[in-house]
Scaffold this motif. Structure first.
Motif, short mmCIF file in Angstrom:
data_model
loop_
_atom_site.label_atom_id
_atom_site.label_comp_id
_atom_site.label_asym_id
_atom_site.label_seq_id
_atom_site.Cartn_x
_atom_site.Cartn_y
_atom_site.Cartn_z
N SER A 23 11.34 -43.47 -26.06
CA SER A 23 10.30 -44.43 -25.70
C SER A 23 10.54 -45.77 -26.37
O SER A 23 10.39 -46.84 -25.75
N SER A 24 10.95 -45.70 -27.65
CA SER A 24 11.25 -46.94 -28.37
C SER A 24 12.43 -47.67 -27.74
O SER A 24 12.42 -48.90 -27.58
N ARG A 26 13.40 -47.47 -24.60
CA ARG A 26 12.97 -48.03 -23.31
C ARG A 26 12.20 -49.33 -23.52
O ARG A 26 12.36 -50.29 -22.77
N GLU A 27 11.33 -49.33 -24.53
CA GLU A 27 10.56 -50.55 -24.81
C GLU A 27 11.48 -51.69 -25.24
O GLU A 27 11.29 -52.85 -24.84
N GLN A 28 12.48 -51.35 -26.07
CA GLN A 28 13.43 -52.38 -26.49
C GLN A 28 14.22 -52.94 -25.31
O GLN A 28 14.48 -54.14 -25.21
N LYS A 29 14.61 -52.02 -24.39
CA LYS A 29 15.36 -52.44 -23.22
C LYS A 29 14.51 -53.36 -22.34
O LYS A 29 14.98 -54.40 -21.82
N LYS A 30 13.23 -52.99 -22.14
CA LYS A 30 12.33 -53.82 -21.35
C LYS A 30 12.16 -55.19 -21.99
O LYS A 30 12.20 -56.23 -21.32
N ALA A 31 11.97 -55.17 -23.32
CA ALA A 31 11.79 -56.44 -24.03
C ALA A 31 13.04 -57.30 -23.90
O ALA A 31 12.96 -58.53 -23.71
N ARG A 32 14.22 -56.65 -24.00
CA ARG A 32 15.47 -57.40 -23.88
C ARG A 32 15.63 -57.98 -22.48
O ARG A 32 16.04 -59.12 -22.30
N TRP A 34 13.22 -58.67 -20.32
CA TRP A 34 12.27 -59.77 -20.15
C TRP A 34 12.74 -61.02 -20.90
O TRP A 34 12.57 -62.15 -20.42
#
Length: 317
Positions: A23-24, A26-32, A34
Motif C-alpha cells: 500500500s505504501s 502504491r501511494e508512493q508510485k501515485k505521488a510520483r 502526480w
C-alpha cells in the motif's frame, strides 16, 4: 494447538506487513506519477509563455477547414537575401494558391521598394499563378507605403486596395553614391586603381567622374525605367490615367492614387477578405523566420532595451 495459533498469528502479521508495504509503495508510485504530471504541466505552461513572448505562436495559423482568405505579407525592403526575397514571397504565394480552401489571396504590402530583379520575379510568379488558378483572385492591399519595387509587385494583382493616407507610386529608377576625390586630395591620399579594361572601375567613388560612364549609367537607368513603365501599363491597363507625371518618380496619397488609376479602391485586408472575397477567416501563408533567427533578433532587442534602461537608470541616479 498453541503452536497452530502462533503460526496463524505470524502469517497474519506477515500478510498485514506485506499489505502495508504494498500500500505504501502504491501511494508512493501515485505521488510520483502526480509529481511528474504536474512538473510536465508546469513546463508546458512555461514553454507556452516563452513561445508566446518570443512571437513563435501566431494568432493566425495555416491549414484547417472551411473557406478562407489566404494572406501573404511583403513588409520592408525587397532584397535577394531577406524575408522579402522573391524565393520567400513566391513560396508563400504558391502555398496560398495550392490550398484547397483558399477562396482568394491577399498580398499585404508595406514596402518602399528594393531590387527590381526580385520585384520582377515576384511579378512574373503572380501572373503564372493567376493563370494556373483562374478561379482564385489575388488582391494587393497596401498599408503605409507601396513604392517603386513594391508597386512593381502590386500591379500584377487583380485589384489594388489602399488606405487614403498610404504612400503610392515612385515609378522610377535611381543609382546613387558618393564622390571622395576632393576629400582624398585634402588628406594627401593618392588613389591607385589598376584595371584591365578601361571601364572596369565603372563609377569608382574614389576616382574623378567619367562623362562616358555617367552617360552609360543614365542609359541603363532609362532602360530599366521603361521596363517598369511597361509592367505598370500591362498591369493597370485602361484604369491608368494618361499622364506623364505618373512615371516621373513622384509619390501620391492612397486617395489620389485611386483618382490616377494607380489603385482601385480604399480598403484594408479585413475589408477585402470579408466584403470582396467573402471569407471571414484569414489564414497567414507568409514564410516566417526560423527559430534561430527570431530568437537572435528578439534576444538582441531585449538586450538593447535592458542596456538602455540600465544607462538611463545610471544617468538618473
Amino acid at each position: 494447538m498453541a503452536g497452530t495459533e502462533n503460526t496463524n498469528k505470524e502469517q497474519w502479521e506477515r500478510e498485514t506487513l506485506r499489505d502495508l508495504v504494498l500500500s505504501s509503495l502504491r501511494e508512493q508510485k501515485k505521488a510520483r506519477n502526480w509529481g511528474i504530471f504536474f512538473r510536465l504541466l508546469t513546463f508546458s505552461y512555461l514553454f507556452t509563455l516563452l513561445f508566446w513572448g518570443l512571437g513563435w505562436l501566431d494568432t493566425e495559423t495555416t491549414g484547417g477547414f472551411g473557406k478562407h482568405a489566404a494572406r501573404v505579407d511583403l513588409r520592408g525592403e525587397i532584397t535577394s537575401d531577406g524575408l522579402n526575397s522573391a524565393e520567400n514571397i513566391n513560396t508563400g504565394l504558391r502555398k496560398a494558391f495550392e490550398d484547397k480552401n483558399t477562396a482568394g489571396v491577399i498580398l499585404r504590402i508595406n514596402s518602399p521598394g528594393g531590387s527590381p530583379v526580385q520585384a520582377g520575379v515576384i511579378n512574373d510568379e503572380i501572373h503564372r499563378l493567376r493563370t494556373q488558378y483562374p478561379d482564385i483572385p489575388l488582391y494587393a492591399v497596401v498599408e503605409d507605403i507601396c513604392a517603386s519595387g513594391g508597386y512593381y509587385v502590386a500591379v500584377a494583382a487583380d485589384k489594388i486596395f489602399v488606405d487614403k493616407a498610404s504612400i503610392m507610386g515612385s515609378i522610377g529608377v535611381l543609382m546613387d553614391g558618393f564622390g571622395f576625390t576632393g576629400t582624398l586630395e585634402k588628406l594627401g591620399i593618392e588613389r591607385r586603381l589598376l584595371t584591365a579594361g578601361e571601364n572596369k572601375g565603372f563609377l569608382d567613388p574614389f576616382s574623378p567622374s567619367d562623362p562616358g560612364q555617367r552617360e552609360h549609367a543614365k542609359k541603363m537607368l532609362a532602360e530599366i525605367h521603361q521596363q517598369f513603365i511597361q509592367v505598370v501599363r500591362d498591369g493597370r491597363g485602361d484604369r491608368l490615367q494618361d499622364s506623364p507625371e505618373i512615371f516621373s518618380g513622384m509619390v501620391w496619397t492612397g486617395a489620389k492614387s485611386v483618382e490616377l488609376g494607380l489603385a482601385d479602391a480604399l480598403g484594408s485586408a479585413d475589408y477585402v477578405a470579408r466584403e470582396i472575397i467573402q471569407a471571414e477567416r484569414i489564414v497567414d501563408f507568409t514564410v516566417q523566420e526560423g527559430i534561430t533567427e527570431r530568437f537572435a533578433k528578439r534576444f538582441g532587442r531585449v538586450a538593447t532595451d535592458l542596456l538602455t534602461d540600465t544607462r538611463l537608470a545610471w544617468i538618473i541616479r
